[in-house]
Design an enzyme around this catalytic site. Structure first.
Site, PDB file in Angstrom:
ATOM      1  CB  ALA A  11       0.443 -28.319  -6.898  1.00 54.57           C
ATOM      2  CB  SER A  12       3.306 -30.405 -11.378  1.00 60.56           C
ATOM      3  OG  SER A  12       4.475 -30.251 -10.602  1.00 60.56           O
ATOM      4  CB  SER A  13       3.963 -33.764  -7.633  1.00 55.18           C
ATOM      5  OG  SER A  13       4.697 -32.939  -6.732  1.00 55.18           O
ATOM      6  CD  GLN A  16       4.641 -27.779  -7.286  1.00 55.15           C
ATOM      7  OE1 GLN A  16       4.087 -28.540  -8.083  1.00 55.15           O
ATOM      8  NE2 GLN A  16       4.874 -26.505  -7.557  1.00 55.15           N
TER       9      GLN A  16
END
Lengths: 284, 790
Positions: A11-13, A16
């Protein structure tokens, strides 16, 4: 051994990660430092369908110290907590407690958020955050909420986190002048976890206890904040007699675990011995 | 010849030649063997300690992705096995042990079925699809319970669960007990241990194009594994090549025959492809042999001045569900033969019973039997000192075998002979290094302040390098006592030495080179050591029982001597003088007292291989092989002292100092010798304070199934160990070495227990069983305090 097959997303955030988690909360595991999860996967004690690697989420990182308080991102490793000069200038108990966790390899990977969210009844950080009167900041679909650390640990490996929530940070109030903390721990010889661990924060005013907070781990099903000994000591001198009395109270009021290694009686004894030693150290 | 130019390596604290490779991560272990088209085996293990197998359903596993073969025990019946022990004490009843269980399982972890798949993940996935129906039977894990009337019977041919009864007798114990001023009894448990290696077991079997089979296995005994695999699987021995690459620790556990050692070779031949198996840590805890697991009932008769008059021992050795490789020999010959320790006890009576239980098979672990034997002698003499309120050191001194009495046969034994020793010398050196008197005063002074310190003492001796071969025959051990070495000199004068010993961390590449260099008089850099390949190394027994320097080293020594003897003949021819006038030192053959130019070893080697000018009766080549069978066994000995502080409030034992003085005969490499003592002492401290295998007594589940529960000590758990030596050369071999690997793990357990008991003596605590964990020590203090207040 070899884990069962699973899907993996990095996951990048935070948003998300929460979206992914909400799809199938029970079939999903969050991967931070991985030091509890990976062995469980390898032993096939856990077989999630999806692993969300939250290790790259910037919002979960960092130590911030402001007038308002201290924020420790959930992904902060034990080693970072050990090393942070600003944090330890404020609260040297972090260095002290981190140095008692496992070994350098584990400390380099394991995170405080992972430790708290896993809620191993013998983990170290739960006692420390309780004594620090910290709040646990939790991220969910509808934003953030905070839970007092003393209410966060519910049962063995069980917390106030809902299955679709993520532990985001630890919020600690700036300690009042004169507040001192100590963490004492008897390590299990194999696991390195606490057979009993006690974190104590004390502020003395004119020789009497103005403020005291005691966090206990290892002894019971989950880490907890003691009220009996703290209430007893508040407003009193840290005399040997008062300390003994408080230790006795804490020992008596804790429902101790019993296992193959240590009996409940032994744990109750360690509580008495360790709180006494902690308070003696803080009284000088 | 006192030649100052001579090359001398024996006695030098040289750093290990093998370390650069290992420390740089360039070691090659079995798991590093990755062959084309290699398949992977996974094993399904019994979740029950004792159960009948009703049915095994393999159908789902057979059709799982990547699966090439799935087998239960039934499919292997008659195809190979059974697994038979290598050491069978005469009269033993040997349980039938199939390679894979067929109709009954007898311990948690026993092989029930296996999968071979294209990837390890597929193999593990398919294992989860095998459905086994069990009928659970009552289980017992304790040796004391297993021999009771009505206990579950494990094997039809082993009535009462006792495979072996072994008796030793010397003098007249009953008479001694009648005449003694005092007789006391004690019951001690020698706790069950897991021999934890950094590298778990692993094996790769690979069929070769020429029809032979290569087996890569982390084995302490590669040639023995070749024989056992050949005989059990039915492969001609000469078509089997066993390669033991670098090994990450063995400690005895890697010298036995396990089901996986047989399955991989069998399956590789069946499938025509390499098959690999690799043991996870949790599998290791429940399938690799455990160690110790004894109960000892001891009776000691003594006079009021502390002289021991007689000793009686009743041993129960728990060997788990089957008789593993050496299992009938451990609690018997290896334990009770040595029950009198370093003491002159003429009246001795011992019985040992070998007991099967629903647990992992128990077999050799660093010292095998000798730690248990020394624990008997030492706990007994410490109890005598405590009973009489005499100094623990003085009671030992009074009872020691005297230096003039060697070779010494304890209690008139025919089987045990201590070749040499000087226990008083060891004790004096240890006391001085430790400052015993000063520390004793310190203990007394601190006790007044409520600080509980204690001093532990333990002495030991044993016998190393089981030999000669004919002696092994008498005790039912189906192997020889010799070791082989081939010294092969190339045409440039460099040596390759093929040794049947097998290093698993001991540093043989260094120590064997030191032995050879001194005889060959060439630099160590010109010597290579080859071990662990049955196609390269002519024959061997491998490394166990602290035998590799005494037997393997002697073999290198003697074959190197033969090289020099032949080279000298060739040199004499080249120098045109009589052989007896030729002197050899530092790589040059010279004729002392003349101005004849010396000829170098490398020139002689060249001559040996070109053969242009060889004396009559001397053939070409410079290559000697020796099968060295010793005439006897060397007896290392030692005195260890420990200084501890016990916190009665928590039960925590803090080790303040540890002094080991050991007599291992001639020291080949003092640095490596100290390392062996350090490692052994750590494992001994581990037994005394930390490690213990636990089973649920009701259902036989292994409770210490992982390193989260089973406490292998880390650096923080052990003290700085001071290792000192006394050298009394052994007369039984040409180098004078006695063996060292097992010394520390023999001496440290009683030493540590005595130290803690000494610290707790103000509480009147006379006995504690290992491991002395904080909860256990605290409970004993609580009990003593409660008892005292009543």
């Amino acid at each position: 051994m070899i884990p069962a097959a699973f899907d993996y997303v990095r996951a990048s955030s935070l948003a998300q990660a929460i979206d992914l988690l909400r799809d199938d909360p029970d079939g999903t595991k969050l991967l931070a430092g991985g030091h509890t999860l990976l062995p469980a996967l390898k032993l096939r004690l856990a077989s999630p369908a999806l692993l969300i690697d939250i290790g790259g989420i910037a919002e979960l990182k960092g130590i911030e110290i402001s007038e308002a308080g201290i924020r420790i991102g959930a992904l902060t490793t034990h080693a970072e907590l050990f090393a942070s000069e600003p944090l330890n200038k404020e609260l040297p108990v972090f260095r002290q407690a981190a140095s008692l966790i496992a070994d350098p390899q584990v400390r380099n990977r394991g995170t405080i958020g992972g430790s708290l969210a896993n809620a191993d009844p013998a983990a170290d950080w739960p006692a420390v955050v309780v004594a620090l009167k910290a709040e646990i900041e939790i991220a969910g679909a509808h934003g953030f909420r905070r839970v007092a650390a003393r209410d966060f640990f519910v049962d063995i490996f069980s917390t106030a986190l809902a299955p679709d929530e993520i532990l985001a940070s630890i919020r600690i109030p700036r300690p009042k002048p004169g507040m001192r903390f100590i963490y004492r721990k008897i390590r299990h010889p194999a696991s390195g976890f606490a057979v009993v661990g006690i974190a104590v924060g004390v502020r003395l005013h004119g020789g009497v206890v103005a403020e005291i907070c005691i966090g206990v781990t290892g002894a019971a099903n989950h880490a907890f904040a003691d009220q009996h000994a703290a209430d007893f000591l508040t407003g009193k001198m840290l005399s040997r007699d008062n300390i003994d009395q408080a230790a006795k109270l804490l020992g008596e009021t804790t429902e101790c675990l019993s296992d193959r290694y240590a009996s409940a009686e032994y744990r109750a004894n360690l509580i008495r011995v360790e709180i006494r030693r902690a308070l003696l150290a803080l009284s000088s | 010849m006192n030649d100052t130019t001579a090359i001398r390596h024996i006695g030098q604290p040289l750093r290990r030649r093998e370390d650069l490779k290992l420390l740089a991560g360039k070691g090659r272990y079995v798991d590093d063997v990755r062959l084309p088209d290699m398949l992977h085996m996974a094993v399904l293990r019994s979740p029950h300690a004792h159960a009948n197998i009703r049915s095994v359903d393999l159908s789902a596993a057979k059709v799982a992705p990547g699966v090439r073969l799935v087998l239960s025990g039934k499919a292997l019946e008659g195809k190979m096995g059974p697994i038979v022990p290598n050491w069978i004490i005469p009269g033993s009843k040997v349980p039938f042990r199939p390679v894979v269980a067929t109709d009954r399982v007898r311990f948690v972890g026993e092989c029930v079925a296996l999968v071979v798949a294209e990837t390890l993940a597929q193999a593990y996935d398919a294992i989860g699809l095998i459905d086994v129906e069990y009928e659970v039977l009552p289980a017992m894990t304790d040796e004391d319970i297993a021999i009771r009337d009505g206990a579950p019977q494990l094997h039809d041919n082993v009535p009462g669960n006792i495979t072996t009864i072994y008796k030793v007798r010397g003098g007249d114990y009953q008479k001694a007990a009648r005449e003694a001023d005092h007789v006391i009894g004690l019951r001690v448990i020698n706790n069950r241990l897991i021999p934890t290696c950094m590298e778990t077991r692993a094996i790769v079997a690979s069929p070769e194009p020429d029809g032979t089979l290569t087996v890569y296995i982390g084995s302490q005994v590669p040639h023995m594994h070749r024989r056992w695999i050949a005989e059990t699987v039915g492969i001609p021995e000469h078509q089997l090549r066993v390669i033991a690459p670098d090994i990450g620790g063995g400690f005895g556990a890697k010298m036995h025959l396990y089901p996986e050692d047989l399955l991989c070779p069998y399956l590789a031949r069946e499938l025509g492809a390499p098959v690999k198996w690799w043991e996870s840590r949790s599998e290791s805890h429940q399938s690799t042999s455990h160690g110790r697991a004894h109960t000892e009932n001891i009776e000691v008769a003594f006079s009021s001045d502390g002289k021991i008059l007689g000793l009686k021992v009743d041993t129960l050795g728990n060997v788990g569900a089957y008789l593993s490789n050496m299992a009938s020999g451990g609690p018997t010959v290896n334990t009770v033969n040595f029950g009198t320790g370093t003491y002159k006890i003429d009246n001795y009576e011992a019985i040992s019973r070998v007991v099967v239980t629903n647990t992992v098979p128990v077999d050799a672990y660093r010292g095998y039997g000798r730690p248990e034997g020394a624990y008997i002698a030492e706990r007994a003499i410490d109890a005598v000192a405590r009973h009489l309120k005499l100094d623990q050191v003085e009671v030992r001194r009074k009872n020691f075998v005297q230096p003039t009495e060697f070779p010494y046969r304890p209690y008139g034994s025919m089987g045990v002979m201590y070749d040499s020793g000087n226990y008083q010398g060891l004790l004096d050196k240890a006391l001085a290094a430790f400052d015993y008197d000063g520390r004793r005063r310190e203990c007394d002074a601190l006790r007044r302040d409520g600080i509980y310190r204690g001093i532990g003492v333990a002495a030991y001796t044993h016998m190393c390098g089981m030999a000669p071969s004919r002696r092994l025959a008498m005790s039912g051990f189906d192997r020889g006592g010799w070791e082989s070495a081939r010294v092969s000199i190339d045409s440039s004068g460099r040596a390759t030495i093929y040794s049947g010993s097998m290093s698993q961390g001991q540093g043989h590449i260094t120590s064997l080179s030191q032995i050879a260099a001194d005889v060959l008089q060439i630099p160590m850099d010109n010597i290579d050591i080859v071990q662990g390949d049955t196609r390269q190394v002519q024959a061997g027994h491998g490394t166990f029982n602290s035998r590799s320097m005494a037997v393997g080293g002697s073999s290198v020594h003697v074959s190197s001597q033969r090289i020099v003897a032949k080279a000298k003949k060739i040199a004499a021819g080249m120098l045109e003088v009589d052989e007896k006038d030729v002197s050899y030192s530092a790589g040059a053959f010279s004729v002392p007292g003349t101005d004849i130019a010396p000829v170098t070893f490398s020139k002689v080697a060249r001559m040996a291989y070109v053969g242009h000018k060889l004396p009559d009766g001397v053939g070409p080549g410079l290559d000697e092989t020796v099968f060295y069978d010793p005439t006897g066994m060397g007896s290392p000995s030692g005195v260890h002292l420990a200084y501890v502080e016990v916190d009665p409030a928590t039960g925590i034992v803090d080790i303040l100092d540890y002094v080991a003085v050991d007599d291992v005969g001639t020291l080949i490499n003092p640095l490596l010798a100290a390392g062996q003592i350090h490692g052994g002492v750590v494992q001994g401290i581990a037994q005394a304070l930390y490690e213990e295998v636990s089973y649920d007594p009701d259902d036989g589940q292994l409770l210490t199934g992982s390193l989260l529960d089973y406490a292998v000590p880390r650096a923080e758990h052990v003290p700085n160990i001071r290792s000192l030596f006394q050298e009394t050369p052994s007369p039984t071999n040409p180098i004078g070495v006695k063996g060292i690997g097992e010394s520390g793990s023999i001496a440290a357990p009683p030493c540590m227990v005595h130290a803690v008991l000494d610290a707790l003596s103000p509480f009147g605590i006379a006995h504690l069983d290992m491991p002395l964990t904080p909860p256990r020590v605290w409970a004993a203090v609580q009990e003593a305090r409660t008892g005292a207040s009543q």
